[in-house]
Design an enzyme around this catalytic site. Structure first.
Site, mmCIF file in Angstrom:
data_model
loop_
_atom_site.group_PDB
_atom_site.id
_atom_site.type_symbol
_atom_site.label_atom_id
_atom_site.label_comp_id
_atom_site.label_asym_id
_atom_site.label_seq_id
_atom_site.Cartn_x
_atom_site.Cartn_y
_atom_site.Cartn_z
ATOM 1 N N GLY A 1 -23.853 26.325 20.887
ATOM 2 C CA GLY A 1 -25.190 26.354 20.301
ATOM 3 C C GLY A 1 -26.136 27.035 21.271
ATOM 4 O O GLY A 1 -25.778 27.292 22.424
ATOM 5 N N LYS B 1 -27.931 33.272 27.719
ATOM 6 C CA LYS B 1 -27.707 31.827 27.843
ATOM 7 C C LYS B 1 -26.742 31.521 28.993
ATOM 8 O O LYS B 1 -26.970 30.598 29.777
ATOM 9 C CB LYS B 1 -27.139 31.262 26.537
ATOM 10 C CG LYS B 1 -26.715 29.828 26.731
ATOM 11 C CD LYS B 1 -26.312 29.075 25.526
ATOM 12 C CE LYS B 1 -25.808 27.716 26.011
ATOM 13 N NZ LYS B 1 -25.368 26.854 24.968
ATOM 14 N N GLN C 1 -26.295 44.833 27.656
ATOM 15 C CA GLN C 1 -25.411 45.490 26.690
ATOM 16 C C GLN C 1 -23.958 44.995 26.875
ATOM 17 O O GLN C 1 -23.776 43.856 27.240
ATOM 18 C CB GLN C 1 -25.501 47.017 26.786
ATOM 19 C CG GLN C 1 -26.820 47.598 26.292
ATOM 20 C CD GLN C 1 -27.931 47.545 27.317
ATOM 21 O OE1 GLN C 1 -27.735 47.876 28.473
ATOM 22 N NE2 GLN C 1 -29.106 47.123 26.899
ATOM 23 N N ASP D 1 -24.933 41.722 22.848
ATOM 24 C CA ASP D 1 -25.302 40.562 22.023
ATOM 25 C C ASP D 1 -24.247 39.458 22.026
ATOM 26 O O ASP D 1 -24.060 38.766 21.022
ATOM 27 C CB ASP D 1 -25.620 40.991 20.574
ATOM 28 C CG ASP D 1 -26.623 42.114 20.534
ATOM 29 O OD1 ASP D 1 -27.589 42.061 21.315
ATOM 30 O OD2 ASP D 1 -26.442 43.050 19.735
ATOM 31 N N LYS E 1 -25.191 36.708 26.661
ATOM 32 C CA LYS E 1 -25.204 36.742 28.137
ATOM 33 C C LYS E 1 -26.406 35.999 28.715
ATOM 34 O O LYS E 1 -26.308 35.401 29.776
ATOM 35 C CB LYS E 1 -25.221 38.197 28.641
ATOM 36 C CG LYS E 1 -23.967 38.964 28.295
ATOM 37 C CD LYS E 1 -24.049 40.404 28.746
ATOM 38 C CE LYS E 1 -25.071 41.218 27.979
ATOM 39 N NZ LYS E 1 -24.780 41.436 26.558
ATOM 40 N N ASP F 1 -19.290 27.759 17.417
ATOM 41 C CA ASP F 1 -19.765 26.883 16.343
ATOM 42 C C ASP F 1 -20.069 27.656 15.064
ATOM 43 O O ASP F 1 -20.046 27.086 13.974
ATOM 44 C CB ASP F 1 -21.024 26.131 16.802
ATOM 45 C CG ASP F 1 -22.091 27.090 17.287
ATOM 46 O OD1 ASP F 1 -21.826 27.812 18.273
ATOM 47 O OD2 ASP F 1 -23.172 27.162 16.663
ATOM 48 N N GLY G 1 -32.048 42.369 25.081
ATOM 49 C CA GLY G 1 -32.857 41.224 24.659
ATOM 50 C C GLY G 1 -32.037 39.979 24.940
ATOM 51 O O GLY G 1 -31.168 39.613 24.162
ATOM 52 N N HIS G 2 -32.256 39.372 26.089
ATOM 53 C CA HIS G 2 -31.460 38.199 26.466
ATOM 54 C C HIS G 2 -32.202 36.930 26.066
ATOM 55 O O HIS G 2 -33.301 36.664 26.538
ATOM 56 C CB HIS G 2 -31.161 38.237 27.972
ATOM 57 C CG HIS G 2 -30.236 39.365 28.339
ATOM 58 N ND1 HIS G 2 -29.894 39.668 29.619
ATOM 59 C CD2 HIS G 2 -29.567 40.256 27.552
ATOM 60 C CE1 HIS G 2 -29.044 40.705 29.611
ATOM 61 N NE2 HIS G 2 -28.852 41.077 28.371
ATOM 62 N N THR G 3 -31.569 36.182 25.187
ATOM 63 C CA THR G 3 -32.228 35.003 24.628
ATOM 64 C C THR G 3 -31.857 33.747 25.405
ATOM 65 O O THR G 3 -30.689 33.483 25.653
ATOM 66 C CB THR G 3 -31.810 34.838 23.145
ATOM 67 O OG1 THR G 3 -32.049 36.088 22.483
ATOM 68 C CG2 THR G 3 -32.595 33.734 22.455
HETATM 69 P P1 IMP Z 1 -30.065 52.756 23.478
HETATM 70 O O1 IMP Z 1 -29.524 51.919 24.570
HETATM 71 O O2 IMP Z 1 -31.404 52.321 22.967
HETATM 72 O O3 IMP Z 1 -30.032 54.222 23.812
HETATM 73 O O4 IMP Z 1 -29.084 52.606 22.212
HETATM 74 C C1 IMP Z 1 -27.750 53.078 22.221
HETATM 75 C C2 IMP Z 1 -26.836 52.133 21.448
HETATM 76 O O5 IMP Z 1 -26.712 50.926 22.164
HETATM 77 C C3 IMP Z 1 -27.345 51.748 20.061
HETATM 78 O O6 IMP Z 1 -26.243 51.560 19.200
HETATM 79 C C4 IMP Z 1 -28.032 50.423 20.299
HETATM 80 O O7 IMP Z 1 -28.094 49.625 19.133
HETATM 81 C C5 IMP Z 1 -27.103 49.819 21.348
HETATM 82 N N1 IMP Z 1 -27.748 48.842 22.206
HETATM 83 C C6 IMP Z 1 -28.595 49.083 23.241
HETATM 84 N N2 IMP Z 1 -28.964 47.941 23.823
HETATM 85 C C7 IMP Z 1 -28.327 46.961 23.183
HETATM 86 C C8 IMP Z 1 -28.261 45.541 23.364
HETATM 87 O O8 IMP Z 1 -28.882 44.959 24.257
HETATM 88 N N3 IMP Z 1 -27.480 44.870 22.492
HETATM 89 C C9 IMP Z 1 -26.754 45.478 21.529
HETATM 90 N N4 IMP Z 1 -26.767 46.788 21.323
HETATM 91 C C10 IMP Z 1 -27.551 47.529 22.154
#
Ligand code: IMP
Length: 425
Positions: free
Chosen positions: A416, A18, A225, A13, A16, A334, A40-42
């Site tokens: 931003g 952007k 991640q 989070d 990445k 920001d 979840g890449h925004t």
């Molecule tokens: P999993 O990847 O769903 O098995 O989750 C394992 C850990 O990685 C958990 O703490 C999730 O919240 C974290 N996690 C997995 N994908 C993301 C991501 O894209 N962003 C932030 N945390 C993530």
């Protein structure tokens, strides 16, 4: 050499999506090399928000070939939905290629993810419940079903039946999580998904990537991640089940490490974590809430509120070492505009000793207390600044301190969510 790797330097989070989108316009190819729809890449384009879970963030440029590499785990229903959503917005996705070697997520993976989390009681990882971990387990246990198996219906069926028998037994009898799977139904449903994106599947994704490398094309490897969620180098067991670090790109895309030219570490100006596990600089109360609200710190995949904390220089140092960072892209600076004083953790205090290296022993890490350095805030709106020279002095000092901790140069500063809200150095 023409390969750049983008990695998250924290617990994911970092923004990445952007940064990838910004750099992608100058690229020939963008490759996702690990993870799945836990990411979840925004990307925000003209105030419209796109959240990409599987498709590389270069998809908005038709000239850029986007590859879902062999190291990714693919939920076909999610992939198809993502393709349809993008097509509905005018992005035809013909520039997308899906590796036949990527593994497939099935309903039993999601069920196992849920059942195992429930079973853990204390010490829950807080997974995204998308079946990511169990799918990687099958891959490493050599029980996985790959996209390429859809080309051989009899082999697919055999593997599916074997997996359904094993997983039903485990779920019903060990986890007391009642399931009843219908092989015909699952096969039919999955083949429908597959046929809808079959034309995008390529048998030789590594050939495609290596050919591009040999032609000196510009290639971006997009990590999902972050370093601290890496199964080998993160806060195990509170990690994801893949290798988001730069070295993971070689494995999950299939090329040699000598081809990597630059490694860009995406560094959020503060730190967040979603899910369980240690987080030394976590802050609760007013300032934590302020960061969460100003930064919109809610999971792009699950909507969960993210835990927020001060910047952790020990984590950044670890990420710089593990990934061999050559550049930093600082995001969301920001968000700190409103603060009078900003704290940066530069080391930990552990049982009377000052340590600068991130401890690999979780029990030791739990005893660590952050040592902070106070920096004055700038109390000014940075969101419209696009030239480094116009940044307030205190913001420059903050940025310099982060670069010093990572021993890497800063090449981008994001102020931003919009594409244009960026300072390039
Ligand atoms: P999993 O990847 O769903 O098995 O989750 C394992 C850990 O990685 C958990 O703490 C999730 O919240 C974290 N996690 C997995 N994908 C993301 C991501 O894209 N962003 C932030 N945390 C993530």
């Amino acid at each position: 050499m023409s390969v750049t790797v983008i990695v998250g330097t924290q617990w994911g989070d970092e923004g990445k999506g952007k940064i990838t989108d910004l750099l992608a316009r100058e690229m020939d190819m963008v490759v996702r090399y690990q993870g799945g729809n836990n990411a979840g890449h925004t990307v925000v384009i003209k105030e419209e928000k796109f959240i990409l879970h599987l498709i590389p963030s270069g998809i908005f440029y038709p000239k850029v070939t986007c590859v879902i590499g062999n190291g990714v785990v693919v939920d076909p229903a999610v992939l198809l939905q993502e393709i349809k959503t993008l097509q509905g917005k005018g992005f035809n996705c013909e520039n997308l290629k899906i590796s036949a070697q990527a593994h497939v997520i099935f309903p039993y993976h999601r069920d196992l993810d849920l059942a195992q989390e429930k079973n853990r009681e204390a010490g829950r990882i807080g997974t995204t419940a998308r079946g990511i971990g169990p799918c990687y387990v099958d891959k490493f246990n050599r029980r996985g079903i790959r996209i390429g198996d859809f080309f051989h219906e009899d082999i697919f069926r055999q593997k599916l039946e074997w997996n359904l028998a094993e997983k039903s037994f485990l779920l019903n009898n060990f986890y007391d999580y009642k399931v009843s799977y219908d092989a015909d139904k699952i096969q039919k449903e999955y083949f429908e998904y597959f046929r809808a994106f079959q034309s995008l599947v390529i048998e030789e994704s590594t050939s495609l990537i290596n050919e591009a490398i040999s032609k000196n094309k510009k290639i971006l490897m997009e990590g999902a991640q972050g370093t601290m969620l890496d199964v080998d180098q993160g806060t195990y067991p509170y990690v994801t089940s893949s290798n988001p670090i730069a070295g993971g790109a070689c494995i999950g895309a299939g090329f040699g490490p000598q081809e990597i030219d630059e490694v860009i570490g995406v560094v959020k100006a503060y730190v967040t974590r979603v899910g369980g596990g240690p987080f030394p600089t976590e802050i609760s109360g007013e300032i934590g809430d302020l960061l969460r609200e100003r930064g919109g710190e809610y999971g792009a995949t699950t909507g969960r509120p993210r835990r927020c904390g001060w910047f952790d220089g020990v984590v950044l140092r670890h990420a710089a070492k593990i990934n061999g960072l050559t550049q930093l892209a600082i995001t969301k600076i920001d968000v700190l505009d409103a603060l009078e004083t900003i704290e940066i953790c530069t080391a930990y205090e552990c049982e009377g000793k000052v340590i600068e290296d991130f401890p690999t022993d979780l029990a030791k890490l739990e005893k660590c207390r952050p040592i902070y350095e106070d920096l004055p805030g700038w109390k000014e709106d940075l969101s419209k600044i696009t030239d480094y020279r116009n940044l307030p002095l205190n913001a420059k000092k903050y940025i310099d301190r982060l670069a010093e901790l990572a021993e890497a140069k800063v090449s981008l500063i994001s102020v931003g969510a919009e594409r244009g809200q960026v300072i390039r150095l």
